[in-house]
Design an enzyme around this catalytic site. Structure first.
Site, PDB file in Angstrom:
ATOM      1  N   SER A  79     -42.759 -23.553  16.107  1.00  0.00           N
ATOM      2  CA  SER A  79     -41.794 -24.265  16.951  1.00  0.00           C
ATOM      3  C   SER A  79     -41.869 -25.781  16.780  1.00  0.00           C
ATOM      4  O   SER A  79     -40.879 -26.484  16.988  1.00  0.00           O
ATOM      5  CB  SER A  79     -42.018 -23.906  18.427  1.00  0.00           C
ATOM      6  OG  SER A  79     -43.362 -24.167  18.804  1.00  0.00           O
ATOM      7  N   ASP A 120     -43.402 -29.129  28.978  1.00  0.00           N
ATOM      8  CA  ASP A 120     -44.388 -28.047  28.754  1.00  0.00           C
ATOM      9  C   ASP A 120     -45.738 -28.564  28.251  1.00  0.00           C
ATOM     10  O   ASP A 120     -46.715 -27.834  28.210  1.00  0.00           O
ATOM     11  CB  ASP A 120     -43.834 -26.983  27.797  1.00  0.00           C
ATOM     12  CG  ASP A 120     -43.557 -27.492  26.373  1.00  0.00           C
ATOM     13  OD1 ASP A 120     -43.959 -28.631  26.037  1.00  0.00           O
ATOM     14  OD2 ASP A 120     -42.947 -26.738  25.589  1.00  0.00           O
ATOM     15  N   HIS A 160     -44.833 -29.321  23.234  1.00  0.00           N
ATOM     16  CA  HIS A 160     -43.854 -29.728  22.221  1.00  0.00           C
ATOM     17  C   HIS A 160     -43.443 -31.184  22.408  1.00  0.00           C
ATOM     18  O   HIS A 160     -43.169 -31.604  23.531  1.00  0.00           O
ATOM     19  CB  HIS A 160     -42.619 -28.823  22.289  1.00  0.00           C
ATOM     20  CG  HIS A 160     -42.918 -27.390  22.022  1.00  0.00           C
ATOM     21  ND1 HIS A 160     -43.202 -26.494  23.041  1.00  0.00           N
ATOM     22  CD2 HIS A 160     -43.027 -26.698  20.862  1.00  0.00           C
ATOM     23  CE1 HIS A 160     -43.456 -25.306  22.506  1.00  0.00           C
ATOM     24  NE2 HIS A 160     -43.355 -25.404  21.187  1.00  0.00           N
TER      25      HIS A 160
END
Length: 198
Positions: free
Chosen positions: A20, A173, A176
């Site tokens: 990701s 979060d 990221h």
């Protein structure tokens, strides 16, 4: 004397194989790692195309399973940035190491230049796990004769305080990077990728 056009090499295609972080999770497409890296490299005068081979949630095993079809004949170089999800799942570093070794072997077989991007484990899994996980990247880089970029988040650690960096450069979060965080990561990693291109 050759004209400038005659010595100009064709576009260098780089595949960014990752998870990701590579894929650009939570970001507008143009703010992701791959578009920002490509723009940075082009601003340095490099004739490059960076392919986004990032899959959210992917582990080193996932990367190994798709490296063969990532390495099309067009690909000249590969950035390998995997291991974060292995870490989050507490996968045995010996398994992660074997998968990364397989990915690097596939790159070598395909005759592409590679940059291996490391990750660093926190201490939650204990000192032994951390030593094995952190050490696998440098060990593999040396064994496979590829360039190592110490850790994906290097560009965020310039001030030395990951807590402050997380607050400023990460999405809510805490995992990221936000667009500014990606820009810092790209600026720090860019010269290593440029060396790969050259």
């Amino acid at each position: 004397m050759l004209g400038a056009g005659a010595v100009q090499a064709e576009t260098v295609t780089i595949a960014a194989l990752g998870d990701s972080l590579t894929q650009g999770y939570g970001l507008a497409q143009e703010d992701g790692f791959v578009p920002q890296l490509e723009a940075w490299l082009r601003a340095q005068g490099a004739d490059v195309e960076v392919i986004n081979a990032g899959v959210s949630g992917d582990t080193t095993a996932g990367g190994l399973s798709r490296v063969a079809w990532t390495l099309t004949p067009d690909v000249d170089a590969m950035i390998v940035a995997l291991g974060g999800n292995d870490l989050l799942r507490g996968i045995d570093p010996a398994n992660s190491r074997a998968n990364l070794d397989g990915i690097l072997a596939a790159g070598e077989d395909a005759g592409v230049e590679m940059l291996l991007v490391g990750m660093e484990a926190p201490l939650n899994y204990g000192a032994t796990f951390k030593a094995q996980f952190d050490g696998m990247y440098s060990d593999l880089a040396e064994a496979c004769d590829v360039t190592l970029y110490r850790t994906f988040f290097d560009g965020l650690l310039e001030d030395g305080d990951m807590g402050a960096a997380r607050a400023r450069y990460m999405q809510p979060d805490g995992i990221h990077p936000n667009p500014e965080g990606v820009a810092r990561i790209v600026e720090a990693m860019g010269p290593s990728v440029l060396a790969l291109v050259e």
